[in-house]
Design an enzyme around this catalytic site. Structure first.
Site, PDB file in Angstrom:
ATOM      1  CD  GLU A   1      -2.773  -1.414   2.376  1.00 18.39           C
ATOM      2  OE1 GLU A   1      -2.705  -0.573   3.292  1.00 18.39           O
ATOM      3  OE2 GLU A   1      -3.531  -2.403   2.412  1.00 18.39           O
TER       4      GLU A   1
ATOM      5  CG  ASN B   1      -0.685  -6.702  -1.875  1.00 11.64           C
ATOM      6  OD1 ASN B   1      -1.253  -7.213  -2.844  1.00 11.64           O
ATOM      7  ND2 ASN B   1      -1.172  -6.752  -0.639  1.00 11.64           N
TER       8      ASN B   1
ATOM      9  CG  HIS C   1      -9.887  -5.590   0.354  1.00 12.57           C
ATOM     10  ND1 HIS C   1     -10.154  -6.757   1.021  1.00 12.57           N
ATOM     11  CD2 HIS C   1      -8.568  -5.345   0.547  1.00 12.57           C
ATOM     12  CE1 HIS C   1      -9.051  -7.200   1.608  1.00 12.57           C
ATOM     13  NE2 HIS C   1      -8.068  -6.362   1.320  1.00 12.57           N
TER      14      HIS C   1
ATOM     15  CD  GLU D   1      -4.691  -7.780   1.176  1.00 13.75           C
ATOM     16  OE1 GLU D   1      -5.559  -7.114   1.764  1.00 13.75           O
ATOM     17  OE2 GLU D   1      -3.478  -7.535   1.263  1.00 13.75           O
TER      18      GLU D   1
ATOM     19  CG  ASP E   1     -12.789  -8.886   1.186  1.00 12.81           C
ATOM     20  OD1 ASP E   1     -12.699  -7.862   0.479  1.00 12.81           O
ATOM     21  OD2 ASP E   1     -12.283  -8.970   2.327  1.00 12.81           O
TER      22      ASP E   1
END
Ligand code: 9MR
Length: 480
Positions: A164, A205, A241, A269, A271
């Protein structure tokens, strides 16, 4: 001695096939909490990608451990490799929790995705309040990266080295690292990680870089410039996300433009969160979103795999961070697979047995030679049900004195509407309220005193009562 990483590559394709075969055998005896059909990890392996999940130390046993091991072939520790977990005191390392996750992964032939080495968050107090000089901070960062990558050398396949680094507008995030070291901290962390484990694949990432936007453009330009300078960068992780219905339509094109820079890409990651409570419509939209993401990755040859950020709503990070939202993962809070699970399975090539619209005209490949043979049969019918679907697992025991060679099990489900979407270890068809399951060629025989198991997934509405009775080759069976 082989490291796991070496072993996996030494096994190659036949090793994957062997492992898949072993998993297929095991799947006959797995507990009812397991989803039906071929496990995601085997389907993914056959497609040349990995299917991963985040996992925390307290999820390694019981239902969560068994589902994780059965379904996934990559693990990302949810928190246990982060700086505050690993180096809570300067120079004193606490490897225990992360080591446990790595051991779990190795015991179940899963890869480990290391997460993460340099990030603005989850840093220990000694680091954030230390007021270090720029030189000291640089040395601290290099030592931490070196020590952690060295500790897990040969055990971590992919490392999220930098996590990030960008703001939404594409400027560098104003954090400890950038503020004191400038953007060169990224190249320096990658270089130190590469020196510590030249075999590990090193990633940057970030989130909200899935579509083409200011932030992903900044990441693109950074990766391009790192490649041009010869900095060891192997891949870009797209956290993914997502909010229900908001997977960017240009995700695949965006993955491809990064791949075209000469790096791998991965969904790290995944979701898809929704406003609670969930309902059938939202879960179908979520399944569609998971399908999109899977297909986007599978459509880019350099996309190495997909990791879900936790596989169950029971432990997802979402509800505590976004109050009122949740249900973001492929399994519900009771560890039952949701439509999103089936979406992943289908995108990975999982087979679906759709009932034929007209009865089959070809005879079974292995005609029964000992009809009726159903004398003394006993059926066990187990069901896992959620609001729109269910998984049935059926075991047929031959209590007769003669072997059954070729079998047909029939039953009726008297009310409600059920539609078979997928079957395994048998062909299952439905006509009106009548169901027929016939053997496949490999499980045609049921020896005297022996049994065979099969199952199916189905949608339902109205009511879904358990069948009252079964017949095996025309003879009534007892039911338990
Ligand atoms: O899942 C992690 C959760 O348990 C932690 O409380 C949280 C703290 O920031 O971090 C979560 O994982 C994050 C990941 O490390 C980086 N991308 C965003 C993830 C969700 O917050």
């Amino acid at each position: 001695m082989f490291s796991k990483r070496t072993l996996r590559s030494a096994l190659g394709g036949s090793g994957v096939a062997l492992l898949a075969a072993a998993a297929a055998v095991v799947s006959l005896t797995i507990p009812s909490a397991q989803a039906a059909g071929t496990p995601l990890r085997d389907l993914a392996a056959a497609k040349g990608v990995y299917m991963g999940t985040a996992l925390m130390q307290n999820e390694l046993t019981g239902t969560s451990g068994s589902i994780a091991a059965a379904q996934f072939d990559s693990v990302t520790p949810g928190n246990e490799m982060k700086w505050e977990s690993v180096e809570p005191t300067r120079g004193t390392y606490n490897w225990g929790p992360a080591d446990q996750i790595v051991a779990f992964a190795q015991a179940h032939d899963m890869q480990v995705r290391g997460h993460n080495l340099v990030w603005h968050s989850q840093l220990p107090n000694w680091l954030t309040s230390g007021s270090f000089s720029n030189g000291d901070l640089h040395a601290i960062m290099i030592k931490h990266v070196t020590d952690e990558v060295t500790h897990f050398k040969g055990e971590v396949v992919h490392w999220d080295v930098v996590n990030e680094p960008f703001n939404e507008d594409g400027t560098f995030r104003s954090d400890l690292w950038y503020n004191q070291l400038g953007s060169s901290y990224i190249a320096d962390a990658l270089t130190a990680a590469h020196a510590a484990d030249p075999g590990a694949k090193l990633y940057i990432n970030d989130y909200n870089i899935e579509g083409q936007n200011a932030k992903s453009n900044a990441m693109y330009n950074l990766v391009k410039s790192l490649k041009a300078q010869g900095v060891p960068i192997d891949g870009v992780g797209f956290q993914a996300h997502f909010i229900l219905g908001q997977v960017p339509s240009d995700f695949k094109a965006n993955l491809q433009r990064f791949a075209d820079l000469g790096v791998d890409v991965a969904v790290t990651e995944l979701d898809v969160r929704m406003q609670l409570p969930s309902d059938a419509t939202k879960l179908q939209q979520q399944a569609a979103d998971y399908t999109t993401v899977m297909n986007d990755c599978l459509g880019v040859s350099r996309c190495k795999g997909v990791t879900v950020w936790g596989f169950t709503d029971a432990t997802s990070w979402v509800p505590s961070t976004f109050p009122g939202q949740g249900a973001a993962t492929p399994y519900d809070e009771n560890y039952q697979p949701k439509p999103a699970y089936t979406a992943i399975q289908t995108a990975l090539g999982g087979t679906t047995t759709t009932p034929p619209t007209t009865p089959p005209t070809t005879p079974p490949t292995t005609p029964p030679t000992t009809p009726p043979g159903g004398s003394g049969c006993a059926v066990t019918y187990g069901v896992n049900q959620w609001n729109t679907g269910f998984t049935a697992n059926i075991t047929v025991r031959n209590g007769g004195s003669a072997a059954v060679d070729g079998w047909t099990l029939k039953w009726t489900q008297s009310s409600g509407t059920q539609t078979v979407t997928q079957a395994w270890n048998a062909t299952v068809t439905r006509s009106g309220t009548g169901y027929t399951a016939t053997n496949l060629s490999y499980n045609a025989a049921i020896p005297a005193g022996g049994s065979t198991s099969f199952g199916f997934n189905a949608d339902w509405s109205g009511a879904n009562p358990a069948p009252a009775g079964f017949t095996l080759n025309g003879a009534a069976c007892s039911v338990s």
